[in-house]
Design an enzyme around this catalytic site. Structure first.
Site, mmCIF file in Angstrom:
data_model
loop_
_atom_site.group_PDB
_atom_site.id
_atom_site.type_symbol
_atom_site.label_atom_id
_atom_site.label_comp_id
_atom_site.label_asym_id
_atom_site.label_seq_id
_atom_site.Cartn_x
_atom_site.Cartn_y
_atom_site.Cartn_z
ATOM 1 N N HIS A 159 23.319 -50.492 -57.630
ATOM 2 C CA HIS A 159 21.925 -50.361 -57.526
ATOM 3 C C HIS A 159 21.506 -49.036 -56.777
ATOM 4 O O HIS A 159 20.562 -48.344 -57.317
ATOM 5 C CB HIS A 159 21.398 -51.603 -56.868
ATOM 6 C CG HIS A 159 19.942 -51.549 -56.900
ATOM 7 N ND1 HIS A 159 19.075 -52.284 -58.061
ATOM 8 C CD2 HIS A 159 19.037 -51.482 -56.103
ATOM 9 C CE1 HIS A 159 17.799 -52.184 -57.765
ATOM 10 N NE2 HIS A 159 17.727 -51.699 -56.449
ATOM 11 N N ASP A 197 16.846 -53.511 -46.504
ATOM 12 C CA ASP A 197 16.084 -53.249 -47.844
ATOM 13 C C ASP A 197 14.942 -52.256 -47.386
ATOM 14 O O ASP A 197 13.791 -52.623 -46.899
ATOM 15 C CB ASP A 197 15.388 -54.710 -48.195
ATOM 16 C CG ASP A 197 15.196 -54.608 -49.703
ATOM 17 O OD1 ASP A 197 14.877 -53.739 -50.047
ATOM 18 O OD2 ASP A 197 14.932 -55.743 -50.068
#
Length: 426
Positions: A334, A240
């Protein structure tokens, strides 16, 4: 919650606190109405002194406690440093009757306390001793102003246009009691006791001038927990932060900080922080197969590489297809939706904390991301990306936006100044 929000993690290439050594175009209204659309000085500028100093001849077990960020600088601390292991976000409202004079005195107290604590020293008054045995532990303290602050202090004419309230998003399920606030404080450190010590000291400093509106606790992976430096993972298990802007980028300052010539003048070298409490629906997410999770994100879970192939940092090939002729990276992935080149160049520096606030009566974990992103203008950073996510992000079924805030974070205080002095005494 973008590869731009959920991809919010350690800032690759960002400066980190060094061990201390030595002694002592389009209108704003139009944008809001559109449906579609470092100079921070770190390093060996003085060691941990006072009660934080180790006994003579002692050998520290690790270097974690000796990391130190500097309070004074061009920008406030807590923006360009790498992620810290733990942190607190807290918002205050000025007390009834408190105005500009009381706010200035409070920011003066807070700045003095933050400077001492970041150096590993005791708080100026009534120190609790909680962090007595620790060094600075890369502590950073960052201060910002919310929309309501300016009306309460009679400074409406100094309120930046960029601080206009964020538009409503279809994914919002906001708890207003845990959103916004007159003043915002971000605390980060690599030791939990050091972070709590700072939170407690600043709360005591607020005295009768301000009261806590909301407070949230977060964490990240501890420095040194992996065999080699790597991008962090979030609570969904995803790597991330891969595409986070880097201070070495030629346009980094332009995207993240208000220019020295910007308006209003007191925001020179400052930035705008969007804060979102994003709950991850982990029970639903964990029912997905590995392949389905990767299709939602558009990246491999194991190493963060795009589904179009390569390694974590390989550019994503948005046109590549598989043997069946389907796009390797789905249209609703995403990572595809949040790409700057798919959002008019919109970019933000994501610097979040994960959170876990217990388990609900039905066994559901109250866990997710305390999303914090930084940009020179939220209407050209956060807003266009979030609007696009609203319209078709596959991840939206697995997250819930529960709280929100937008804060103007002025530039760093020069030696002898307190944060916000140019606003409050200008």
């Amino acid at each position: 919650m973008p590869d731009q929000s959920i991809q919010a993690a350690r800032t690759p290439g960002a400066p980190t606190a060094e061990p201390a050594s030595g002694a002592g175009g389009v209108s704003r209204r139009a944008l809001l109405g559109t449906a579609g659309a470092t100079g921070l000085v770190l390093g060996a500028a003085g060691g941990a002194v006072g009660y934080a100093a180790a006994p003579a001849g002692a050998t520290p077990l690790t270097s974690v406690g000796s990391g130190r960020a500097m309070f004074h600088g061009k920008h406030q601390p807590g923006i360009t440093e790498g992620l810290q292991a733990c942190g607190h976000l807290v918002a205050f409202d000025l007390a009834a009757g408190a105005g500009r004079k009381e706010a200035a005195a409070l920011l003066r107290r807070w700045s003095a306390t933050a400077e001492r604590l970041m150096a590993g020293e005791a708080a100026p008054h009534d120190d609790t001793g909680v962090a007595r045995d620790a060094g600075p532990s890369s502590l950073t303290v960052t201060f910002g102003f919310g929309h309501g602050f300016f009306g309460r202090t009679g400074l409406e004419k100094q309120r930046p246009a960029a601080l206009d309230p964020l538009p409503d998003f279809s994914s919002d399920q906001l708890d207003r009691s845990r959103s916004d606030g007159d003043l915002w404080v971000q605390i980060g450190a690599n030791d939990a006791l050091v972070a709590f010590h700072a939170l407690r000291a600043l709360q005591k400093d607020a005295g009768s001038a301000a009261r806590v509106r909301w407070q949230m606790n977060g964490f990240n992976r501890s420095p040194g927990a992996t065999a080699h430096p790597m991008t962090a993972r979030n609570l969904m298990g995803q790597i991330d932060g891969t595409r986070n802007p880097r201070p070495a980028d030629a346009d980094f300052d332009q995207r993240i900080f208000v220019p020295a010539s910007g308006q209003p003048a007191w925001m020179a070298n400052g930035s705008y922080a969007v804060v979102r409490r994003i709950r991850m629906l982990l029970d639903d997410w964990e029912k997905l197969s590995l392949s389905a999770q990767e299709q939602v994100i558009g990246r491999r879970k194991a190493d963060g590489a795009p589904l179009s192939g390569g390694s974590e940092t390989t550019p994503m090939d948005l046109e590549k297809t598989d043997a069946k002729g389907d796009l390797a990276v789905p249209l609703t992935a995403h990572a595809r939706i949040t790409r700057p080149d798919r959002n008019g160049g919109a970019a933000m520096l994501r610097r979040p904390f994960s959170y876990h606030d217990g388990i609900d009566r039905d066994g559901t974990p109250d866990a997710g991301l305390l999303f914090v992103c930084w940009q020179a203008d939220p209407l050209r950073g956060f807003v266009p990306v979030q609007r696009k996510l609203d319209r078709g992000d596959a991840l939206s079924k697995f997250i819930r936006h529960e709280a929100s805030g937008l804060f103007a974070v002025p530039g760093g205080a020069a030696k002898g100044e307190y944060v916000g002095q140019r606003l409050l005494e200008g």
